[in-house]
Design a protein around this motif. Structure first.
Motif, PDB file in Angstrom:
ATOM      1  N   SER A   1       0.827  -1.201   0.000  1.00 50.20           N
ATOM      2  CA  SER A   1       0.000   0.000   0.000  1.00 50.20           C
ATOM      3  C   SER A   1       0.862   1.251   0.000  1.00 50.20           C
ATOM      4  O   SER A   1       0.548   2.235  -0.672  1.00 50.20           O
ATOM      5  CB  SER A   1      -0.935  -0.010   1.216  1.00 50.20           C
TER       6      SER A   1
ATOM      7  N   ARG B   1       1.037   4.217  -2.894  1.00 52.46           N
ATOM      8  CA  ARG B   1       0.843   5.641  -2.600  1.00 52.46           C
ATOM      9  C   ARG B   1       2.053   6.458  -3.045  1.00 52.46           C
ATOM     10  O   ARG B   1       1.905   7.559  -3.594  1.00 52.46           O
ATOM     11  CB  ARG B   1       0.609   5.835  -1.096  1.00 52.46           C
TER      12      ARG B   1
ATOM     13  N   SER C   1       1.912   6.826  -6.880  1.00 49.72           N
ATOM     14  CA  SER C   1       0.925   7.812  -7.317  1.00 49.72           C
ATOM     15  C   SER C   1       1.377   9.227  -6.985  1.00 49.72           C
ATOM     16  O   SER C   1       1.120  10.172  -7.749  1.00 49.72           O
ATOM     17  CB  SER C   1      -0.431   7.517  -6.669  1.00 49.72           C
ATOM     18  N   THR C   2       2.074   9.388  -5.869  1.00 49.74           N
ATOM     19  CA  THR C   2       2.580  10.719  -5.506  1.00 49.74           C
ATOM     20  C   THR C   2       3.625  11.191  -6.509  1.00 49.74           C
ATOM     21  O   THR C   2       3.613  12.358  -6.934  1.00 49.74           O
ATOM     22  CB  THR C   2       3.186  10.690  -4.086  1.00 49.74           C
TER      23      THR C   2
END
Length: 795
Positions: free
Chosen positions: A148, A152, A155-156
Motif C-alpha cells: 500500500s 501511494r 501515485s505521488t
C-alpha cells in the motif's frame, strides 16, 4: 527491378544495430562464470586495487600524526577494514548488484528502473507502446503487486512534477560526480604510483621529475583511447592480478615480519579509541580513509559487461582479501616505524622492501594506468546514456569494437578529460588535495546510489518501508559522515568536483530543458491530418522518383516542417517516410522490436511513419545497413496487410495504427531485399527461388551507377494486388535513391519571456546546439543526399 515470391532461406546474423546479449544471460556454466570473473579483474577493480597507494598518505597528511602509541594507525586500519566490509562487500556486492536494469547497472540504471515502474516518462517521446517491449516488461514480472505504501508513493511521484524533476536532478548530480571522478581518479592514481620515485632521489630532484612523468603518462593514456580497450584489454586482468598478488604478498611479509598481532585492530573498539583521542582532527581525516573504497561504484556501473555472480566471486575471493592484507601489512610496518623522514610521511612505498621497490613501482604504474582506463571508459558510457536520454548534447560516439558491446570512444570528452587531468596534476602536485577532491566525488555518487536504491526497494522490489529506512540508516549515515569530512576540506581541493559537477549539471539541465520545450512546441504546432487529406494523392505537387526521409522528433502527427517544405518547393518524392529515431528508458531494444511502422493517410498517398527505437546502451547502424532495415520493415508492413500480423498494434490517438516490425534479418519468413549492380548478371534470382517476377519499367534518368533492387517474398500468404503495386512503388523508389530532409531549427525564447528564460534558451541552449553534433551525424547521412529546411521555434 523484380518482385519475387519465393521461399526465403532462414538466415542468422549478428548485427551492430541490435543489442547483443552477453553469455551470462543464458544458463552459463561455471567455466563461463569464472572466465567472466577473471576478465572483470582488469575492468572493474583497477581503480579500487590501486587505493593502497594513497590512502594512508592522504589520511596522515595534516590532520593526525602517527605516534608511538599506534592508536592512530590501528584506528585508521579498523576504519579501513569496516568501510571495505560494509560498503563494497555488503552494500554493493550483496544488495545493489541485485537492482540491475535487465543486466545493466549504474546510476542511470536505477533511475531508469524508477521511471519505468512509476511511469515518470523522462523522455517527451515516450509512448504506451514502449511498455510492450520485452525488457520493459521484465520489471513488471519482477514485481506484479505492490504494498500500500509503494502504491501511494508511486501515485505521488506521478502526480507531482516537482518530485519528478527532483529525482532527475538527483540522478544527474550522481552522473556529474562520476564524470568528475573520471577527471580525478586518473590524476591521483598515476601521480601516487609515480611518487615512489621520492625514495630513490633527493627532494630537489624529485619535485622536478614527478609531475612531468605523471603528465607524460596521462597524455599517453588518453592518446591511446581511440584504439579501443579491446586492443590492449588482454593485458588488463594479468596486470591487476599481478598487482594484487604483489601488495597482498608484501602485506603478509610485513605482518609476520613486523607485527603479527596487527589483526587485533580489526575490532571496532579501535575506531572508538581513534576518535576519542583525535576528536575533530580524526573526523577530518576520514576524507583520506574514504579513498579506500574509490572505484567501488564500478562494480555496479560495469555490471552490463559481466554477470552478478562473476563480480561477486572476483571481489569476495580475491580482491577483498588482497586489499585487507595490503592495508594490514602497511599498518604492521608503520606500527614499528615512528621516526621517519617527514617528507615521505607514511606513503605506500616506505613499507615495500627496498630491493623490491623498483619492480613494485613499475607494476604500480601499470596498475594505475589500468585503473584509469576503467574510469575513463565508464565516463564515456555514462555520457552516452545521458545523450540517449536527452540530458546531454549529441557528441561523436565511436564504437571501437564490433564484437564487444559497450566499448566506445568519444573524442570531445576524451580530450576534455585529458586537459582537466593535466590541470589537476600540475595545479595540485600532491596527493593530499587530489585525495580531498576525489573523496568528495566518490562519496557523493555513493550517497545518490543509496537514495535511489531506497526508492527501488520500495517501488520496484515492493519491500517494507522499514527495510528501506534501515538501508538508508545503515549506509547513508556512514556515507554522510564521510561526506561531511570531505566537504569540510572544500578550500583544500574538495571544491574541484563541486565545480566540475556544477558545470556539467548546468549543461545537462539547459540541454534537457531546451529539448523538452522544443518538442512541446512541435507537438502543439503539428499539422492536422485533414490538411494532408485535402491535398490529394499527389500532395498538390509533382511526385518525383525516390524515397524522401523526413526526420522528425514527433511520434505522431505531421511536423510543421513538412508543410513549410511543401509550401516552398514544387516537388516531392513518390514515397515519403516520416522517420523518428528515439531512445526509450531501457538498456536495449531487441532487433525484432526495433521498428514501429504505420501509414499516414490513404494507401495511394504512399506516406508512412517509421519509429525506430533504441535503448540507452544500444548503438546505431551505419547509413547503408539502416536504410536496408528501414525499407524492409516498410515492405514487411505492406506485405502483412492485416494489422495483427506481428501480434502487436499501437493505436496513436485517432490518427494512425502502427505495427511492430523487426529488422529483416530477425524474421525467418520475412521479406528480403537484394541490391546488386544493374550490369551484374549474377544478380538475377536462381530458379529455386523465382516463382513469379513482376517487372517495373523505370523512366530514363541521367547516367549513373544503378543498382537493381528486388524483394524476395515468402510464398504464403499470397499478396493482394494493391499491396503488390505498393511494393513495386517502394522498390522503384529505393532504386532511385534516398533523400534525407532535416529540419534545421532556430530556437528562440518567445516575446514576453523572463530574462532567465531568455538567457537559458537564447544563450545557453543555442550555444550548445551550435556546438554539438548535427542529426546528419547520428544517421551517418551522406551529405550529397541531405536537405535542410530552416525554421524558427519561439518557445
Amino acid at each position: 527491378m523484380d518482385l519475387e515470391v519465393g521461399a526465403c532461406k532462414d538466415q542468422a546474423r549478428v548485427g551492430l544495430g541490435g543489442a547483443p546479449k552477453c553469455g551470462f544471460q543464458r544458463a552459463a556454466s561455471w567455466r563461463t562464470v569464472l572466465t567472466l570473473a577473471y576478465e572483470s579483474l582488469g575492468v572493474v577493480y583497477g581503480d579500487l586495487s590501486t587505493s593502497p597507494l594513497y590512502v594512508y598518505k592522504s589520511t596522515f597528511a595534516e590532520d593526525i600524526h602517527h605516534s608511538e602509541t599506534n592508536e592512530e594507525i590501528l584506528g585508521v586500519l579498523s576504519f579501513v577494514f569496516w568501510t571495505l566490509t560494509l560498503v563494497p562487500l555488503l552494500k554493493y556486492v550483496f544488495i545493489v548488484l541485485k537492482a540491475d536494469d535487465n543486466g545493466e547497472g549504474g546510476t542511470f540504471a536505477l533511475y531508469s528502473l524508477l521511471c519505468r515502474h512509476a511511469r515518470l516518462n523522462p523522455l517527451p517521446s515516450c509512448q504506451l507502446a514502449d511498455e510492450d517491449l520485452s525488457e520493459y516488461k521484465d520489471l513488471q514480472l519482477m514485481s506484479p503487486t505492490g504494498t500500500s505504501f509503494s502504491s501511494r508513493l508511486k501515485s505521488t511521484l506521478e502526480r507531482f512534477k516537482v518530485l519528478q524533476r527532483f529525482l532527475l536532478v538527483l540522478a544527474l548530480i550522481g552522473t556529474c560526480m562520476v564524470i568528475g571522478d573520471g577527471v580525478l581518479a586518473p590524476s591521483i592514481s598515476v601521480f601516487s604510483a609515480v611518487s615512489g620515485l621520492e625514495l630513490s632521489m633527493s627532494r630537489e630532484q624529485h619535485k622536478y621529475v614527478e609531475v612531468p612523468i605523471a603528465c607524460v603518462i596521462l597524455i599517453a593514456l588518453f592518446a591511446l583511447q581511440h584504439y579501443g580497450t579491446h586492443k590492449i584489454g588482454f593485458l588488463f586482468a594479468p596486470v591487476v592480478i599481478l598487482w594484487l598478488l604483489c601488495i597482498s604478498s608484501i602485506g603478509l611479509y610485513n605482518i609476520f615480519r613486523w607485527n603479527p598481532h596487527v589483526y587485533q585492530a580489526l575490532s571496532p573498539h579501535y575506531m572508538y579509541n581513534f576518535l576519542r583521542k583525535t576528536q575533530r582532527q580524526g573526523w577530518m581525516s576520514l576524507g583520506g580513509i574514504l579513498l579506500c573504497i574509490t572505484g567501488s561504484e564500478a562494480m555496479f556501473a560495469d555490471l552490463g559487461h559481466f554477470s552478478q555472480l562473476s563480480i561477486q566471486i572476483a571481489f569476495t575471493t580475491f580482491v577483498y582479501p588482497s586489499l585487507i592484507l595490503a592495508y594490514m601489512g602497511q599498518a604492521a610496518y608503520l606500527s614499528q616505524h615512528h621516526l621517519m623522514d617527514s617528507d615521505y610521511q607514511v606513503g605506500f612505498y616506505v613499507s615495500v622492501p627496498e630491493k623490491l621497490r623498483w619492480p613494485v613501482l613499475a607494476i604500480a604504474i601499470l596498475a594505475a594506468v589500468v585503473g584509469s582506463q576503467a574510469i575513463i571508459t565508464g565516463t564515456f558510457s555514462i555520457i552516452k546514456q545521458c545523450t540517449a536520454l536527452g540530458c546531454f548534447p549529441k557528441v561523436k560516439i565511436v564504437h571501437t569494437s564490433s564484437k564487444i558491446h559497450g566499448q566506445i570512444y568519444i573524442p570531445e570528452i576524451n580530450w576534455t578529460l585529458m586537459l582537466l587531468c593535466l590541470a589537476i596534476t600540475i595545479g595540485f602536485r600532491d596527493t593530499k588535495r587530489m585525495g580531498n577532491a576525489s573523496g568528495l566525488a566518490v562519496i557523493t555518487v555513493m550517497l545518490v546510489t543509496t537514495c535511489l536504491m531506497s526508492l527501488v526497494i520500495v517501488l520496484c522490489w515492493n519491500q517494507s518501508i522499514l527495510l528501506a529506512i534501515g538501508f538508508v540508516f545503515l549506509f547513508g549515515t556512514m556515507e554522510a559522515l564521510y561526506f561531511s569530512a570531505s566537504l569540510v576540506k572544500f578550500l583544500e581541493g574538495a571544491w574541484v568536483p563541486i565545480a566540475l559537477a556544477f558545470i556539467f549539471l548546468i549543461i545537462m539541465c539547459v540541454w534537457h530543458y531546451g529539448t523538452l520545450k522544443k518538442y512541446e512546441y512541435e507537438v502543439h504546432n503539428k499539422v492536422p491530418l485533414d490538411w494532408l487529406l485535402s491535398l490529394g494523392p499527389n500532395l498538390g505537387i509533382v511526385r518525383v522518383r525516390g524515397i524522401g526521409l523526413v526526420r522528425t522528433e514527433l511520434v505522431s502527427g505531421i511536423p510543421a516542417i513538412f508543410s513549410h517544405f511543401v509550401t516552398n518547393l514544387p516537388a516531392f518524392h513518390q514515397v515519403l517516410v516520416f522517420l523518428c529515431i528515439k531512445s526509450v528508458p531501457v538498456p536495449h531494444v531487441k532487433p525484432e522490436e526495433r521498428f514501429l511502422v504505420g501509414r499516414i493517410g490513404p494507401r495511394e498517398f504512399r506516406i508512412y511513419r517509421c519509429i525506430v527505437r533504441y535503448g540507452y546502451r544500444d548503438f546505431h547502424k551505419d547509413d547503408m545497413d539502416f536504410e536496408k532495415d528501414l525499407v524492409c520493415s516498410i515492405a514487411e508492413f505492406i506485405r502483412s496487410g492485416n494489422p495483427g500480423y506481428n501480434g502487436i498494434n499501437v493505436n496513436l490517438k485517432d490518427e494512425e495504427t502502427m505495427q511492430v516490425v523487426g529488422a529483416y534479418w530477425t524474421q525467418a519468413d520475412g521479406i528480403r531485399m537484394s541490391e546488386v549492380d544493374a550490369e551484374n548478371k549474377g544478380g538475377s534470382p536462381g530458379p529455386s527461388e523465382q516463382t513469379e517476377i513482376v517487372q517495373a519499367h523505370s523512366p530514363p534518368m541521367k547516367p549513373r551507377r544503378k543498382k537493381k533492387v528486388r524483394f524476395i517474398v515468402p510464398e504464403s500468404p499470397r499478396i493482394e494486388a494493391e499491396a503488390r503495386d505498393e511494393l513495386r512503388d517502394l522498390m522503384d523508389a529505393r532504386e532511385a535513391g534516398v533523400a534525407y530532409i532535416l529540419g534545421h531549427s532556430y530556437v528562440r525564447a518567445k516575446q514576453g519571456s523572463s530574462l532567465f528564460r531568455k538567457a537559458v534558451i537564447n544563450v545557453g541552449y543555442d550555444l550548445l546546439r551550435r556546438n554539438c553534433r548535427v542529426p546528419t551525424y547520428e544517421l551517418s547521412m551522406p551529405h550529397e543526399s541531405t536537405l535542410e529546411v530552416g525554421m524558427i521555434y519561439p518557445i
